[in-house]
Enzyme design. Structure first.
Site, PDB file in Angstrom:
ATOM      1  CG  ASP A 170       5.234  36.846  30.570  1.00  0.00           C
ATOM      2  OD1 ASP A 170       5.642  37.026  29.410  1.00  0.00           O
ATOM      3  OD2 ASP A 170       4.945  35.717  31.014  1.00  0.00           O
ATOM      4  CB  SER A 171       1.497  36.154  28.021  1.00  0.00           C
ATOM      5  OG  SER A 171       2.616  35.282  28.073  1.00  0.00           O
ATOM      6  CB  CYS A 198       5.461  38.932  27.121  1.00  0.00           C
ATOM      7  SG  CYS A 198       4.642  37.857  25.958  1.00  0.00           S
ATOM      8  CD  GLU A 206       2.930  27.892  31.319  1.00  0.00           C
ATOM      9  OE1 GLU A 206       1.934  27.610  31.990  1.00  0.00           O
ATOM     10  OE2 GLU A 206       3.352  29.048  31.139  1.00  0.00           O
ATOM     11  CG  HIS A 254       7.629  29.428  28.795  1.00  0.00           C
ATOM     12  ND1 HIS A 254       7.162  30.719  28.765  1.00  0.00           N
ATOM     13  CD2 HIS A 254       6.720  28.708  29.491  1.00  0.00           C
ATOM     14  CE1 HIS A 254       6.004  30.771  29.409  1.00  0.00           C
ATOM     15  NE2 HIS A 254       5.720  29.569  29.850  1.00  0.00           N
ATOM     16  CB  CYS A 294      10.080  32.124  23.914  1.00  0.00           C
ATOM     17  SG  CYS A 294       8.604  31.585  24.819  1.00  0.00           S
TER      18      CYS A 294
HETATM   19  N1  DGL Z   1       5.670  34.903  27.327  1.00  0.00           N
HETATM   20  C1  DGL Z   1       5.548  34.410  25.990  1.00  0.00           C
HETATM   21  C2  DGL Z   1       6.766  34.871  25.162  1.00  0.00           C
HETATM   22  O1  DGL Z   1       7.819  35.148  25.689  1.00  0.00           O
HETATM   23  C3  DGL Z   1       5.417  32.897  25.943  1.00  0.00           C
HETATM   24  C4  DGL Z   1       4.075  32.395  26.411  1.00  0.00           C
HETATM   25  C5  DGL Z   1       2.931  32.885  25.535  1.00  0.00           C
HETATM   26  O2  DGL Z   1       2.791  32.412  24.381  1.00  0.00           O
HETATM   27  O3  DGL Z   1       2.205  33.740  25.987  1.00  0.00           O
HETATM   28  O4  DGL Z   1       6.665  34.958  23.957  1.00  0.00           O
END
Ligand code: DGL
Length: 280
Positions: free
Chosen positions: A10-11, A73, A152, A187, A185
């Site tokens: 993931d990012s 991600c 976050e 989050h 997403c």
């Molecule tokens: N993990 C990213 C997503 O699911 C969200 C956070 C980011 O923008 O990197 O799109």
């Protein structure tokens, strides 16, 4: 049977919301996770950058000899899945298609709202995945960029700022007959309650991460590649920055404490996707 780990990237720490479902559904599987916390967010970046980062981040995990890679991600899944599938020597499962596929039958022809980062929404990946299942399906796509920083910061569904932001982004959906909302997403599942409350009981919520864990289970079962061990699976996490913050904030996403987190130096993943002769 295969006791090789499932690799998840993931990012940053958001992908732990997907790992949470994987660990519930597949408790005997070992998982290795790489969160690119040094370069998060991906959701505001261009496709070439996201492709490069996704290849490097997934590439780092190959050293663990995974049986499968999960692109947890949504942004990486939306912008880089084809490149990942081509470049990786093991199967790669993204989160977009599982979420899209789950949403269509629930909608019964009424509009589906897809929520995601700016990059995910601009890519049109969810729209294409939904239309691949049902070509006439009405879709409303909505970027909700403030949701990621709010989560976050530790703000939850009860927080007044969250409620105001949810109302600002999603208030307009109430008059559009939306039947299903896709949380596109990592989050957004943490704001599920606020979203559900605003949209009311007639709107169903699809969590792409949960749907993806079901697809991973089916994929491994169909290939007789589920773990044969009887002991609980382990979770080892690697991050490109700030392991302490990852451990603290990430446990909220994972819903359990994080025991093993290691910092990874840039030399171990940056430019991994390029041939040595191409590296600067
Ligand atoms: N993990 C990213 C997503 O699911 C969200 C956070 C980011 O923008 O990197 O799109």
């Amino acid at each position: 049977m295969s006791d090789s780990p499932i690799a998840v990237f993931d990012s940053g720490l958001g992908g732990l919301s997907v790992v949470r479902h994987l660990r519930q559904l597949l408790p005997r599987e070992d998982i290795v996770y790489f969160g690119d916390t040094a370069r998060v967010p991906y959701g505001t970046k261009s496709q070439p950058t996201v492709v490069q980062f996704a290849l490097e981040t997934a590439g780092f995990l190959l050293q663990f000899d995974p049986k499968l890679i999960v692109a947890a991600c949504n942004t990486a899944s939306a912008l880089a899945l084809d490149e990942l599938m081509q470049a990786m020597p093991v199967p790669v499962i993204g989160v977009v298609e599982p979420g899209a596929r789950a949403a269509v039958p629930l909608a019964g022809g009424a509009p589906i709202a897809v929520l995601g980062t700016e990059a995910t929404i601009a890519s049109g990946s969810y729209l294409r995945a939904i239309r691949a299942v049902q070509p006439t399906q009405p879709v409303i796509s909505k970027a909700c960029p403030l949701f990621v920083p709010l989560v976050e910061e530790g703000r939850n569904s009860g927080d007044p700022l969250v409620r105001m932001t949810v109302e600002t982004y999603l208030g307009g959906l109430r008059s559009q007959g939306v039947r299903v909302v896709v949380l596109g997403c990592t989050h957004y599942p943490l704001l599920r309650e606020a979203i559900a409350e605003l949209l009311g009981p007639d709107v169903q919520i699809v969590d792409s991460g949960r749907e993806t864990s079901l697809v991973v289970q089916q994929h491994l079962a169909a290939r007789a590649a589920l773990s044969g061990r009887r002991t609980p699976g382990t979770l080892r996490c690697y991050v490109s920055d700030n392991p302490a913050r990852f451990q603290r904030v990430g446990s909220w996403f994972l819903n359990e404490s994080i025991e093993h987190v290691e910092f990874v130096e840039p030399e171990r993943y940056v430019n991994l996707a390029r041939q040595p002769s191409e590296r600067p």
